[in-house]
Design a protein around this motif. Structure first.
Motif, short mmCIF file in Angstrom:
data_model
loop_
_atom_site.label_atom_id
_atom_site.label_comp_id
_atom_site.label_asym_id
_atom_site.label_seq_id
_atom_site.Cartn_x
_atom_site.Cartn_y
_atom_site.Cartn_z
N ALA A 127 0.83 -1.21 0.00
CA ALA A 127 0.00 0.00 0.00
C ALA A 127 0.87 1.26 0.00
O ALA A 127 0.61 2.19 -0.75
CB ALA A 127 -0.94 -0.01 1.21
N SER A 128 1.92 1.29 0.82
CA SER A 128 2.71 2.52 0.86
C SER A 128 3.66 2.63 -0.32
O SER A 128 3.98 3.73 -0.75
CB SER A 128 3.46 2.65 2.19
N LEU B 41 -1.15 10.43 -0.32
CA LEU B 41 -1.99 9.25 -0.58
C LEU B 41 -3.46 9.63 -0.42
O LEU B 41 -4.29 9.38 -1.29
CB LEU B 41 -1.61 8.15 0.41
N LEU B 42 -3.76 10.28 0.71
CA LEU B 42 -5.13 10.66 0.99
C LEU B 42 -5.65 11.66 -0.04
O LEU B 42 -6.76 11.52 -0.57
CB LEU B 42 -5.21 11.24 2.41
N VAL B 43 -4.81 12.66 -0.34
CA VAL B 43 -5.21 13.70 -1.29
C VAL B 43 -5.49 13.09 -2.67
O VAL B 43 -6.50 13.40 -3.30
CB VAL B 43 -4.12 14.78 -1.38
N THR B 44 -4.59 12.21 -3.10
CA THR B 44 -4.77 11.60 -4.42
C THR B 44 -6.03 10.73 -4.42
O THR B 44 -6.72 10.65 -5.43
CB THR B 44 -3.54 10.77 -4.79
N ALA B 45 -6.31 10.11 -3.29
CA ALA B 45 -7.50 9.27 -3.20
C ALA B 45 -8.78 10.09 -3.35
O ALA B 45 -9.81 9.55 -3.72
CB ALA B 45 -7.51 8.53 -1.86
N THR B 259 -5.28 3.52 1.17
CA THR B 259 -5.55 4.21 2.43
C THR B 259 -6.35 3.31 3.36
O THR B 259 -6.01 3.15 4.54
CB THR B 259 -6.36 5.50 2.17
N LEU B 260 -7.41 2.70 2.84
CA LEU B 260 -8.25 1.82 3.66
C LEU B 260 -7.43 0.64 4.18
O LEU B 260 -7.61 0.21 5.31
CB LEU B 260 -9.44 1.32 2.86
N ALA B 261 -6.52 0.12 3.33
CA ALA B 261 -5.73 -1.04 3.73
C ALA B 261 -4.77 -0.69 4.86
O ALA B 261 -4.40 -1.54 5.67
CB ALA B 261 -4.96 -1.60 2.54
#
Lengths: 308, 287
Positions: A127-128, B41-45, B259-261
């Motif tokens: 994931a990262s 990550l969050l922003v892109t999501a 993100t959820l993972a």
């Protein structure tokens, strides 16, 4: 604690405790033989065979090892892996130590910073790595966007063979929180009066760090070196996810990110050459063994103070 | 106080203040750098598929697409993969905690001849690269018909893990021997001493082992990659690649699912921070 090789005559009570003790550790005994010793020996046997799972293994002598000598990809895999162990790992450990020293300056809000630096290291690797894939993206990645913004030309972080390993090392620093916290915990155990008396003797911060702090925590440094050397020789997931293509191949442009375990995985589980892959596994075993022994032999710099 | 300070003290206070400011500045810059990938990550999501490729990329999503999260869980069988991951991790934790407790008790609380040398040999397996045993183990599991099930990922953990045995043994050695002796005089068996006396005392150490094992299994990629061959059995780490395979990369959905993972381990960390920090100190101490 002397170990005698003769089997001593045991009293009835000793015999009883031996039986009970062995019963308690029996899962470990089974695990040791079934999941460790057995497979190691089998792996050596397979390494002298040609075995594609469908047909029974056929003895080919040293052929697999001889082929490895001429295998170009295997050679690149070793080179790339050594790059990671000899360049990436020292960079990571020094960086993690600097971070730990920084956090050990009695700053306020330590637990918040500690969390911030630790959290990346417990996120699922895949994931990262995916977000890093996007950060490193040649066309739309934020890193190249930044380079363009300050007037530099963009870099093929993952597509340029000269940059892909530095990129992986750069990303790897982000996963190092675990080591930072190990170092920090040991730094906090360095007796304060020792540092104070050194200060009274006129030692400056750098002298204190190199003469007292680092020697005091050298057993922990040694431990992290051993564990990580073994780990970095098996470097796999980050590079695999970073370079995986849609048809299941990986390793980057011109195998610039092909690491030892990746080639081993491809040989065994994509090409089903189990014998050839076992030979690779055994060479890896020997390399790691020699590296570990070397580290233990040269461990004179490790300082064990008044602990049992 | 400052008014009565003699010059060299005053000098030192200023020096300390400068050092402190520098330390804080670096720590804050580094903290921002560490948070940034997660923020990105969050922003892109939360972006639309057009905003994803906008140049320059918006640092704050102009119209956050919260539905991306829901969409990402239907684009791939997200909940199924999460369930698989958690089932495998849970069973692995169970096996590790159970077996390591027994093994550590046998190495720490029962005096038997040869104990120390056997323990040293056992401990040396920590240094064994897992790649060495990978192929024979795969072939054994294949013969057993276990490839394509959770069993190869779970069953080995019911036979102990040297590192965690070491941790628990260290912990058990600190418990006074008199406790066991008293129970033995009362006629308690070793099993009941373990159950009634040791396990309650071991709880903090067991929590460390359980947490570390869970996170380690949850993050694993190579194990599931080798053994889980039916797509419906995949873990989330394997499932994430489906976003790249079907119609090019669905970046915003892939980010949402990533993100959820991550959430379970991050949430777990924030609820059990103390256990984590204690555990890290313990793993470092073995040096």
């Amino acid at each position: 604690m002397t170990i005698s090789l003769r089997i001593p005559r045991l009293t009835k009570r000793q015999r009883r405790s031996l039986v009970v003790g062995l019963l308690f550790i029996s899962p470990a005994i089974i695990g040791f033989f079934v999941f460790n010793i057995g497979p190691i020996i089998q792996s050596l046997q397979y390494s002298f065979t040609r075995y594609n799972i469908l047909q029974p293994p056929r003895y080919v002598g040293l052929n697999n090892y001889l082929f490895l000598l001429e295998d170009r990809v295997f050679k690149i895999g070793i080179q790339n892996t050594l790059y990671m162990v000899l360049i990436g790992l020292p960079i990571h450990l020094v960086f993690n130590m600097l971070m730990a020293l920084l956090l050990n300056t009695k700053i306020k809000g330590l637990s918040i910073y500690r969390s911030i630096f630790y959290v990346p290291s417990i996120t699922p690797v895949v994931a990262s790595t995916i977000v890093w894939l996007w950060i490193f993206n040649g066309q739309f990645g934020i890193l190249n966007e930044f380079l363009r913004f300050i007037g530099l030309s963009p870099i093929g972080w993952l597509t340029d063979p000269n940059w892909v390993k530095p990129s992986l090392i750069f990303m790897g620093a982000w996963f190092g929180g675990n080591t930072i916290l190990i170092y920090l915990a040991s730094l906090q155990d360095v007796p304060y009066d020792l540092l104070e008396s050194a200060e009274l003797d006129g030692a400056n911060a750098i002298q204190k760090t190199f003469r007292i702090t680092l020697p005091m925590i050298s057993p922990v440094i040694f431990y992290t070196i051993i564990v990580n050397v073994i780990g970095y020789f098996q470097y796999f997931t980050e590079a695999w996810v970073m370079t995986a293509t849609r048809d299941g191949a990986a390793g980057g442009v011109a195998n610039s990110a092909m690491f030892y375990s990746m080639y081993l995985y491809q040989t065994a589980f994509q090409q089903f050459k189990m014998g050839y892959a076992s030979a690779q596994a055994w060479i890896l075993f020997m390399i790691v063994l020699v590296a570990t022994l070397f580290l233990f032999k040269t461990a004179r710099w490790v300082y064990y103070h008044a602990e049992n | 106080m400052a008014t009565t300070a003699i010059p060299w003290q005053e000098n030192r206070i200023i020096q300390d203040r400068i050092k402190r400011t520098i330390a804080y500045t670096i720590v804050i810059i580094m903290a921002v750098a560490y948070i940034f990938p997660l923020y990105w990550l969050l922003v892109t999501a939360l972006k639309t598929d057009v905003e994803i490729f906008a140049q320059p990329p918006p640092i704050i999503p102009p119209n956050p697409q919260w539905h991306n999260f829901a969409d990402s869980t239907t684009y791939i069988p997200f909940w199924r993969y999460m369930w698989n991951t958690i089932a495998i991790s849970g069973l692995t934790v169970l096996g590790t905690v159970l077996s390591c407790t027994f093994i550590a008790y046998g190495f720490a609380r029962i005096q038997w001849p040869g104990r120390n040398i056997v323990f040293l040999i056992y401990l040396s397996t920590i240094m064994l690269p897992s790649q060495v045993t990978l192929i024979p183990l795969y072939l054994i599991f294949k013969d057993l018909g276990w490839v394509g099930t959770f069993l190869p990922l779970v069953v080995p953990h019911f036979f102990g893990s040297a590192l965690y045995v070491f941790l628990l043994r260290q912990f058990l050695l600190t418990i006074p021997q008199e406790l066991s002796d008293a129970a033995r005089i009362d006629g308690a068996s070793e099993l009941s001493i373990l159950w009634h006396v040791m396990i309650p005392l071991m709880r903090p150490a067991l929590a460390v082992v359980a947490l570390f094992t869970f996170v380690q299994t949850y993050r694993d990629f190579l194990g599931p990659l080798i053994y889980l061959q039916n797509q419906q059995d995949w873990t989330i780490s394997l499932g994430l690649k489906l976003f790249q395979n079907m119609y090019g990369a669905q970046w915003q959905l892939m980010m949402a699912a990533s993100t959820l993972a991550m959430l379970p381990t991050i949430v777990l960390f924030f609820f059990t921070q103390k256990t984590f920090v204690r555990g890290i100190a313990l793993t470092g101490l073995k040096g």
